[in-house]
Design an enzyme around this catalytic site. Sequence first.
Site, PDB file in Angstrom:
ATOM      1  N   HIS A   1      40.813 -30.356   8.173  1.00 56.59           N
ATOM      2  CA  HIS A   1      41.170 -30.387   6.751  1.00 56.59           C
ATOM      3  C   HIS A   1      42.495 -29.641   6.505  1.00 56.59           C
ATOM      4  O   HIS A   1      43.420 -30.188   5.892  1.00 56.59           O
ATOM      5  CB  HIS A   1      40.043 -29.740   5.936  1.00 56.59           C
ATOM      6  CG  HIS A   1      40.291 -29.713   4.472  1.00 56.59           C
ATOM      7  ND1 HIS A   1      39.811 -30.685   3.614  1.00 56.59           N
ATOM      8  CD2 HIS A   1      40.974 -28.840   3.682  1.00 56.59           C
ATOM      9  CE1 HIS A   1      40.184 -30.399   2.382  1.00 56.59           C
ATOM     10  NE2 HIS A   1      40.895 -29.286   2.399  1.00 56.59           N
ATOM     11  N   GLU A   2      42.565 -28.404   6.994  1.00 57.56           N
ATOM     12  CA  GLU A   2      43.760 -27.602   6.747  1.00 57.56           C
ATOM     13  C   GLU A   2      44.965 -28.145   7.515  1.00 57.56           C
ATOM     14  O   GLU A   2      46.103 -28.016   7.063  1.00 57.56           O
ATOM     15  CB  GLU A   2      43.506 -26.140   7.133  1.00 57.56           C
ATOM     16  CG  GLU A   2      42.365 -25.472   6.373  1.00 57.56           C
ATOM     17  CD  GLU A   2      42.521 -25.541   4.864  1.00 57.56           C
ATOM     18  OE1 GLU A   2      43.664 -25.649   4.373  1.00 57.56           O
ATOM     19  OE2 GLU A   2      41.493 -25.479   4.160  1.00 57.56           O
TER      20      GLU A   2
ATOM     21  N   HIS B   1      46.816 -30.579   5.258  1.00 60.49           N
ATOM     22  CA  HIS B   1      47.738 -29.916   4.322  1.00 60.49           C
ATOM     23  C   HIS B   1      48.977 -29.420   5.056  1.00 60.49           C
ATOM     24  O   HIS B   1      50.111 -29.611   4.599  1.00 60.49           O
ATOM     25  CB  HIS B   1      47.039 -28.709   3.664  1.00 60.49           C
ATOM     26  CG  HIS B   1      45.902 -29.067   2.759  1.00 60.49           C
ATOM     27  ND1 HIS B   1      46.008 -30.003   1.758  1.00 60.49           N
ATOM     28  CD2 HIS B   1      44.628 -28.586   2.695  1.00 60.49           C
ATOM     29  CE1 HIS B   1      44.848 -30.087   1.107  1.00 60.49           C
ATOM     30  NE2 HIS B   1      44.000 -29.252   1.660  1.00 60.49           N
TER      31      HIS B   1
END
Length: 439
Positions: A18-19, A22
């Site tokens: 997920h990170e 980003h």
Amino acid sequence: MTTVIAGILMLGVLVFVHELGHFAVAKWCNVKVLRFSLGFGPKLVSKQWGETEYLICAIPLGGYVQMLGEGSGEHGEEAELTPEERRRSFADQKVSRRLAIVSAGPLMNLILPFLILPISFMSGVQMPTYLEEPAVIGHVIAESEAAKSGFMAGDQVLSVNQRAVESWNQTNKAFVNSAGDLLRFEVERDGKLLTLEIPEENNSLEGMQALGLLPMQQARVGGLADNMPAEKAGLQVGDLILQIGDQKIATWYDLKVVIQQYGGATVPLQLERAGQTISVELTPEQRDGEGDFLIGIAPMQQTEVKRYGFVAAFEEGAKRTWELIELTVVFVQKLFSGSVSAKNIGGPITVVQVAGQAAQTDLAAILSVLAFISIQLGILNLLPIPILDGGHILFNLIELILRRPVSIRVREMAQQVGIAMLLMLMVLAFYNDIVRLLS
């Protein structure tokens, strides 16, 4: 402890993915990333690499990517920055770029299953054979929703809410869009067609078994508990129990009722082993002198391993991913509409427990659980709740429409509301987890 550690590691993989979404898109947009953290709270490990500090923190329930010009604080969007820093500030990027950066995290979680489920299908998925068989009911749990609606052993489910089904697998999938609604079953019983209904308040999201409907199951021994009556009497894995005392045993579900009738008395058993009928005697026992009488056996679950070729695995993986996305979206929709009970919400304890149990099985199970949790994490983060990625996406879309940013004051107030909502959700999730553990 092994289960907990394995579960935390699997959850860490999903947070990292997920990170990383980003982080990668921020770098692609030339936004300065100050921190990339797995976990929250006190630092456990920290490494400065280039302009970014990489951290692993003590609380493994999430993570974050901190960018220059994001939020408040000394490096926030109101900080005094040089022209070069301003050019690389998150707050000074075009709305389209900010949307791409914020959306990348949950999108990575939704993309991941398309990549890992094909590997699962290529390595081989162990499936219970009954899932592909007609949905013939082997047992109806007493006092269950199905029992109250009139289901009986031997009924064959033909359709659910006018959707024809040919197997247990199709029947379970037919529940997805009907979760929280009245369930109308067409069943065949002794050559006659009947319509049976289960009210709106039901556990259909968890499948047929949660409604109290169990598949046909032979009384065949699949496991033996140490130092229990069955092992002492010489029963072996694969034995088919034909009779206890003077009572015939047709299915696995007959065993408990018959054993309780004989209680602690020594009773003869007739078994089929390698095509021959043999007789043994045993005496059922209670644990610590109370509760049900037990003989110490587990059922044999008939399974088969399905392996797919490269192309077929990707097709099956994509199909399964869409099914899981649909299931999660329907659950969220039904939850907010009140059609599904909030008791179905699971928290970090359940996630770690499920992930940990899968991590101790095989590669296919690990990847399947990773895919399912990844989809839930992705969709949860897309909800338009301030503090979540979905809230940030909402603010950027409003800016795109109004052609001016939402004021910092409004965003801070909205985030406080979002934090309160998230805390209430976490309290509820932890409560549900603890109730499940205790029950």
